[in-house]
Design a protein around this motif. Structure first.
Motif, PDB file in Angstrom:
ATOM      1  N   GLY A 519       0.797  -1.221   0.000  1.00  8.55           N
ATOM      2  CA  GLY A 519       0.000   0.000   0.000  1.00  8.55           C
ATOM      3  C   GLY A 519       0.825   1.265   0.000  1.00  8.55           C
ATOM      4  N   LEU A 520       2.119   1.169   0.348  1.00  7.37           N
ATOM      5  CA  LEU A 520       3.006   2.337   0.340  1.00  7.37           C
ATOM      6  C   LEU A 520       3.923   2.352  -0.873  1.00  7.37           C
ATOM      7  CD1 LEU A 520       4.269   3.198   3.952  1.00  7.37           C
ATOM      8  CD2 LEU A 520       2.930   4.598   2.392  1.00  7.37           C
ATOM      9  N   LYS A 521       3.689   1.496  -1.829  1.00  7.97           N
ATOM     10  CA  LYS A 521       4.501   1.447  -3.043  1.00  7.97           C
ATOM     11  C   LYS A 521       3.706   1.996  -4.221  1.00  7.97           C
ATOM     12  CE  LYS A 521       7.102  -2.716  -1.661  1.00  7.97           C
ATOM     13  NZ  LYS A 521       7.399  -4.125  -2.022  1.00  7.97           N
ATOM     14  N   THR A 522       4.358   2.800  -5.041  1.00  6.05           N
ATOM     15  CA  THR A 522       3.738   3.267  -6.278  1.00  6.05           C
ATOM     16  C   THR A 522       3.920   2.194  -7.341  1.00  6.05           C
ATOM     17  OG1 THR A 522       4.248   5.557  -5.706  1.00  6.05           O
ATOM     18  CG2 THR A 522       3.683   5.096  -7.992  1.00  6.05           C
ATOM     19  N   LYS A 523       2.835   1.735  -7.901  1.00 12.05           N
ATOM     20  CA  LYS A 523       2.899   0.666  -8.901  1.00 12.05           C
ATOM     21  C   LYS A 523       3.574   1.149 -10.175  1.00 12.05           C
ATOM     22  CE  LYS A 523      -1.300  -1.515  -7.091  1.00 12.05           C
ATOM     23  NZ  LYS A 523      -2.684  -1.929  -7.401  1.00 12.05           N
ATOM     24  N   ARG A 524       4.028   0.192 -10.975  1.00  9.05           N
ATOM     25  CA  ARG A 524       4.722   0.485 -12.224  1.00  9.05           C
ATOM     26  C   ARG A 524       3.917  -0.040 -13.417  1.00  9.05           C
ATOM     27  NH1 ARG A 524       7.338   2.871  -8.940  1.00  9.05           N
ATOM     28  NH2 ARG A 524       9.576   3.292  -8.988  1.00  9.05           N
ATOM     29  N   ARG A 525       4.102   0.625 -14.524  1.00  7.48           N
ATOM     30  CA  ARG A 525       3.486   0.164 -15.765  1.00  7.48           C
ATOM     31  C   ARG A 525       4.277  -1.011 -16.336  1.00  7.48           C
ATOM     32  NH1 ARG A 525       2.786   6.190 -18.571  1.00  7.48           N
ATOM     33  NH2 ARG A 525       1.575   7.131 -16.845  1.00  7.48           N
ATOM     34  N   ASN A 526       3.596  -1.803 -17.143  1.00  7.50           N
ATOM     35  CA  ASN A 526       4.222  -2.940 -17.844  1.00  7.50           C
ATOM     36  C   ASN A 526       4.917  -3.894 -16.880  1.00  7.50           C
ATOM     37  OD1 ASN A 526       3.437  -1.764 -20.338  1.00  7.50           O
ATOM     38  ND2 ASN A 526       5.282  -0.480 -20.325  1.00  7.50           N
ATOM     39  N   SER A 527       4.261  -4.133 -15.745  1.00  7.34           N
ATOM     40  CA  SER A 527       4.759  -5.108 -14.755  1.00  7.34           C
ATOM     41  C   SER A 527       6.115  -4.720 -14.190  1.00  7.34           C
ATOM     42  CB  SER A 527       4.837  -6.514 -15.374  1.00  7.34           C
ATOM     43  OG  SER A 527       3.570  -6.919 -15.850  1.00  7.34           O
ATOM     44  N   GLY A 528       6.407  -3.427 -14.138  1.00  8.39           N
ATOM     45  CA  GLY A 528       7.653  -2.982 -13.530  1.00  8.39           C
ATOM     46  C   GLY A 528       7.648  -3.188 -12.021  1.00  8.39           C
ATOM     47  N   GLU A 529       8.818  -3.170 -11.429  1.00 14.47           N
ATOM     48  CA  GLU A 529       8.977  -3.428 -10.007  1.00 14.47           C
ATOM     49  C   GLU A 529       9.078  -2.116  -9.239  1.00 14.47           C
ATOM     50  OE1 GLU A 529       9.212  -5.811  -6.638  1.00 14.47           O
ATOM     51  OE2 GLU A 529       8.841  -6.397  -8.722  1.00 14.47           O
ATOM     52  N   PRO A 530       8.201  -1.887  -8.230  1.00 15.13           N
ATOM     53  CA  PRO A 530       8.336  -0.679  -7.400  1.00 15.13           C
ATOM     54  C   PRO A 530       9.653  -0.679  -6.624  1.00 15.13           C
ATOM     55  CG  PRO A 530       6.181  -1.709  -7.112  1.00 15.13           C
ATOM     56  CD  PRO A 530       7.024  -2.686  -7.870  1.00 15.13           C
ATOM     57  N   LEU A 531      10.118   0.502  -6.296  1.00 15.99           N
ATOM     58  CA  LEU A 531      11.359   0.670  -5.536  1.00 15.99           C
ATOM     59  C   LEU A 531      12.528  -0.024  -6.222  1.00 15.99           C
ATOM     60  CD1 LEU A 531       9.984   0.145  -1.911  1.00 15.99           C
ATOM     61  CD2 LEU A 531      10.722   2.301  -2.899  1.00 15.99           C
ATOM     62  N   SER A 532      12.583   0.080  -7.544  1.00 18.23           N
ATOM     63  CA  SER A 532      13.654  -0.539  -8.306  1.00 18.23           C
ATOM     64  C   SER A 532      14.243   0.488  -9.261  1.00 18.23           C
ATOM     65  CB  SER A 532      13.126  -1.749  -9.097  1.00 18.23           C
ATOM     66  OG  SER A 532      12.293  -1.325 -10.165  1.00 18.23           O
ATOM     67  N   THR A 533      15.270   0.060  -9.990  1.00 21.73           N
ATOM     68  CA  THR A 533      15.905   0.912 -10.996  1.00 21.73           C
ATOM     69  C   THR A 533      15.717   0.320 -12.388  1.00 21.73           C
ATOM     70  OG1 THR A 533      18.008  -0.231 -10.640  1.00 21.73           O
ATOM     71  CG2 THR A 533      17.621   1.766  -9.364  1.00 21.73           C
ATOM     72  N   ASP A 534      14.555  -0.317 -12.613  1.00 19.61           N
ATOM     73  CA  ASP A 534      14.318  -0.950 -13.912  1.00 19.61           C
ATOM     74  C   ASP A 534      13.811   0.029 -14.977  1.00 19.61           C
ATOM     75  OD1 ASP A 534      11.745  -0.465 -13.090  1.00 19.61           O
ATOM     76  OD2 ASP A 534      11.131  -2.560 -12.963  1.00 19.61           O
ATOM     77  N   LYS A 535      13.699   1.318 -14.614  1.00 21.41           N
ATOM     78  CA  LYS A 535      13.339   2.391 -15.550  1.00 21.41           C
ATOM     79  C   LYS A 535      11.897   2.292 -16.061  1.00 21.41           C
ATOM     80  CE  LYS A 535      18.101   3.049 -17.079  1.00 21.41           C
ATOM     81  NZ  LYS A 535      19.040   3.148 -18.221  1.00 21.41           N
ATOM     82  N   SER A 536      11.058   1.550 -15.361  1.00 20.35           N
ATOM     83  CA  SER A 536       9.646   1.496 -15.737  1.00 20.35           C
ATOM     84  C   SER A 536       8.933   2.740 -15.213  1.00 20.35           C
ATOM     85  CB  SER A 536       8.991   0.238 -15.168  1.00 20.35           C
ATOM     86  OG  SER A 536       9.140   0.187 -13.757  1.00 20.35           O
ATOM     87  N   LEU A 537       7.911   3.193 -15.946  1.00 16.13           N
ATOM     88  CA  LEU A 537       7.182   4.400 -15.589  1.00 16.13           C
ATOM     89  C   LEU A 537       6.231   4.129 -14.425  1.00 16.13           C
ATOM     90  CD1 LEU A 537       6.323   5.823 -19.131  1.00 16.13           C
ATOM     91  CD2 LEU A 537       8.092   6.620 -17.547  1.00 16.13           C
ATOM     92  N   LEU A 538       5.925   5.190 -13.686  1.00 16.54           N
ATOM     93  CA  LEU A 538       4.992   5.087 -12.574  1.00 16.54           C
ATOM     94  C   LEU A 538       3.581   4.870 -13.096  1.00 16.54           C
ATOM     95  CD1 LEU A 538       6.209   8.098 -10.394  1.00 16.54           C
ATOM     96  CD2 LEU A 538       6.909   5.719 -10.198  1.00 16.54           C
TER      97      LEU A 538
END
Length: 771
Positions: A519-538
């Motif tokens: 609940g404290l993580k902002t989800k990512r588009r295209n199955s990206g990982e929150p709190l990561s450096t995978d360069k996926s959009l919020l």
């Protein structure tokens, strides 16, 4: 039917059956019918009180000899521990359980010492043994009596304020990194380059204090009047407007004020028949902080404000400064008898000063705040007699102060003041019941997330980062003491050893990331990982409340900023041929990955919404990330990751321009970044033209302890890394700038005024040496 027994003569002579048999045998007589036996009687068996341990183990007969005959024959040590035997199955099971518990306890102790300096991998660097022999009091060194000798990493003395006086900043600070970049540019361009012009114009560089009425040194300006002017006074309606901003903005992330209690206190200040409220230090500093934020949300007037970097008296960063001044005046009367309200004022004042870029004043105020909290006993567990609402407020106050003080000291590279070993206060709670008691209108959210959960996770994040920070710099100090060095960049092996230590120590930092509630993580588009450096959009949740969106973004930005600072010491600016430092370069890649993540989040957030518009700390994180990006492309001009870092810098400039519409320091940061990237682009083109060999990029598995996505996109063939070990500044300048005096140091070098300032296209004005 009846049987008659006749008594024999032998029975009559013996006195009957009962007596004759026993008495006759005792006298040695035998029945007349028995044959005569000449065998001597059996002697009584000798017994020992307790068999020895070895005989009991082998179930052998023991004797009273010492050592016993069996032990003498076996050549073993004869001992008797005296412990009770385990003769039953339940007793054996209990003993096994006891041993298991003891082993588990010992394993926990070893795990708690995993960050100890003695648990690191073996290294070629050895430390002299510590002597514990008594020595005369006059020759004792208390710094060495407690353990391994240490020699802490030297920082930099530089002027960051309006005065020409220099201040100390440690190796973890952005100012130290600016000094390193400045020295490298001076050597690479063979021209003096002052780090003074690598810092944006801020209020602290234009005004002596936040309350100064005009620019210039303090001894050359007229002090402000003791009371407010007509233009400074706020009406009741205006105060209500700015106080509403506080509950919508800072209150959800700075949870140190009870909303109901504050409103009751504020209402009492307007007792009739007064036309203006009574003075209150707490109300004044809250209003000053909200004016600072509220004015920053409103665009500046005038043309091309996004490029105007001059800070004047109307700038948003020092809005509400008269209220700040009056609050400090009122607080001076509470030094001897502080209250909870006094501490609240000090913490809010730290935020106001940091937003205005008065970092040293904020650091000094923090010292007063820590002492005030200790005077109030907030570092101790609250008494059980207190109501739960009061106890939890005291906990939040202590841990908020602890996190702010830790963040500030790590940011400036200075010693930590609030020692966790002296605090017994437990972490604050975040349950639903407490959220209802707090008096605020924030509702609970999914996954048992309340508005207090952010405060708890923020505290845990700072604790994890601080643990790694302290352990890493202690390890560096040990290595510097062993090598008698002043910087790790002069010894490639020492740098790699520190890189290995950070790879093992940073595990607790990543454990925090894995434990954050969804609940404290902002989800990512295209199955990206929150709190990561995978360069996926919020993937911004459309109907999530503003307070929750802001908490999510600020928590993730803080995580990336702390991680970036931990990895940044391994961005090096000079090469040593033949050095294979895969781990060190892996940390440099992790640094630029986190910097890119900050830039991408900031750019998307400012482009698509207003959640962080006017948020001063978010701007400062972006400036810190931009320094890391520029430093990386200067140090590694031709590695695969340089291109993505260069693109991120363009996004950072756009972020500064958007912030620059609201406050001038951001517009100045955009100008400084353009100048720096112009120099970096020139050096990259020169390196490409000269065919300079650059480090091969290691994969993320080469520097264990980092997330799997770190450096994955940068993997290249080849396992060796040509890494640089920075020379001492003086020798760097002597080798690269002909004619310089041998006593030329980084301090004197960086004190030159830049000959290149004021130009919009710096590359066109340089006279580069192409040799």
């Amino acid at each position: 039917m009846f049987t008659t027994f006749a008594r024999t003569p032998s029975e009559s002579a013996g006195g009957g059956k009962a007596n004759g048999k026993g008495k006759g045998r005792q006298n040695g007589a035998s029945p007349p019918d028995a044959p005569h036996n000449n065998t001597p009687p059996r002697s009584k068996r000798s017994q020992v009180a307790r068999a020895c341990d070895l005989c009991r183990l082998h179930r052998a007969k023991c004797d009273d000899n010492q050592p016993c005959s069996n032990c003498q024959h076996r050549g073993e040590r004869c001992s008797n521990s005296g412990t009770s035997d385990i003769r039953t199955m339940p007793a054996a099971l209990r003993e096994i359980q006891r041993l298991k518990s003891q082993v588990h306890h010992l394993e926990q102790q070893l795990q708690s010492q995993s960050l100890s300096l003695n648990s690191t991998a073996s290294t070629s660097l050895t430390t002299p043994p510590v002597s514990f022999a008594p020595s005369p009091a006059s020759t004792r060194d208390p710094r060495k009596e407690q353990g391994i000798p240490k020699k802490y990493w030297e920082g930099i003395y530089t002027s960051t304020a309006q005065s020409h006086q220099t201040q100390y900043y440690g190796p973890a600070s952005s100012f130290y990194f600016i000094g390193r970049m400045s020295s490298y540019l001076a050597a690479a361009l063979q021209q003096p380059h002052s780090d003074h012009y690598m810092q944006p114009n801020s209020a602290s560089r234009s005004f002596a204090t936040p309350t100064s009425p005009q620019r210039g040194p303090l001894d050359e300006i007229d002090l402000p009047p003791d009371g407010p002017t007509a233009a400074d006074t706020l009406t009741g309606t205006q105060e209500d407007y700015f106080l509403d901003l506080f509950w919508q903005s800072y209150h959800c992330v700075l949870q140190i004020i009870d909303e109901a209690d504050f409103k009751e206190h504020y209402k009492s200040l307007w007792a009739a028949p007064r036309r203006s409220r009574k003075p209150s230090a707490l109300v004044d500093i809250v209003l000053a902080l909200c004016m600072q934020y509220g004015v920053a949300v409103v665009p500046r007037s005038g043309p091309a404000t996004q490029t105007q970097g001059d800070v004047d008296g109307n700038d948003a960063t020092i809005a509400g400064r008269w209220l700040y001044r009056r609050s400090q005046t009122l607080l001076s009367a509470e030094l001897e008898s502080p209250s909870i309200m006094t501490l609240q004022c000090h913490i809010l004042a730290v935020y106001y000063l940091c937003n205005a870029s008065f970092q040293n004043m904020a650091h000094s105020t923090l010292a007063v705040a820590v002492r005030t909290a200790q005077i109030l006993g907030l570092h101790l567990e609250p008494p059980e007699s207190m109501p739960r609402k009061t106890k939890e407020l005291r906990k939040r106050l202590w841990w908020t102060l602890f996190t702010v003080e830790s963040k500030t000291c790590m940011k400036l590279g200075r010693p930590l003041s609030a020692q966790i070993s002296e605090a017994t206060c437990s972490l604050p709670a975040d349950d639903r019941e407490l959220a209802l008691l707090s008096g605020s209108s924030f509702a609970s959210f999914e996954d048992n997330v309340t508005w207090h959960t952010y405060n708890l996770q923020n505290t845990k994040l700072i604790l994890a980062a601080r643990t790694v920070y302290v352990a890493f710099h202690d390890r560096c100090a040990e290595i510097l003491a062993a090598t008698n060095g002043t910087t790790l960049y002069s010894d490639a092996q020492a740098l790699e050893t520190c890189a290995h230590f950070l790879s093992t120590a940073i595990g607790c930092f990543h454990s925090w990331r894995d434990g954050v509630p969804n609940g404290l993580k902002t989800k990512r588009r295209n199955s990206g990982e929150p709190l990561s450096t995978d360069k996926s959009l919020l993937d911004m949740e459309l109907y999530a409340p503003m307070w929750l969106q802001r908490q999510r973004l600020l928590l993730e930005l803080l995580y990336h900023n702390l991680a970036m600072n931990l990895h940044r010491p391994f961005v090096s600016f000079s090469t040593v041929p033949g050095s294979s430092l895969k781990l060190a370069h892996g940390h440099a890649i992790a640094c630029v990955d986190h910097a890119t993540a900050i830039t991408q989040i900031m750019h998307q957030t400012l482009t698509e919404g207003d959640t962080l518009r006017g948020w001063h700390e978010a701007f400062q994180w972006q400036w810190n990330a931009t320094l890391s990006l520029v430093g990386y492309i200067l140090a590694y001009p031709l590695v695969p990751s340089t291109q993505s870092a260069r693109q991120a810098i363009d996004s950072a400039i756009d972020v500064f321009e958007r912030f620059g519409r609201n406050f001038a320091v951001a517009a100045s940061a955009a100008n400084v970044t353009r100048d720096l990237v112009a120099k970096a682009d020139f050096l990259i083109m020169r390196a490409a033209g000269n065919g300079v060999v650059t480090p091969a990029t290691p994969s993320s598995s080469d520097f264990g302890g980092l997330p799997a996505n770190h450096g994955a996109e940068h993997a290249a063939s080849g396992s060796n890394v040509m890494f640089q070990s920075e020379m001492d500044p003086a020798s760097m300048f002597q080798n690269s700038v002909p004619g310089m005096d041998s006593a030329f140091t980084i301090d004197s070098f960086n004190s030159f005024d830049s000959m290149l300032t004021g130009s919009s296209n710096m590359a066109n004005l340089w006279d580069f040496s192409q040799g």
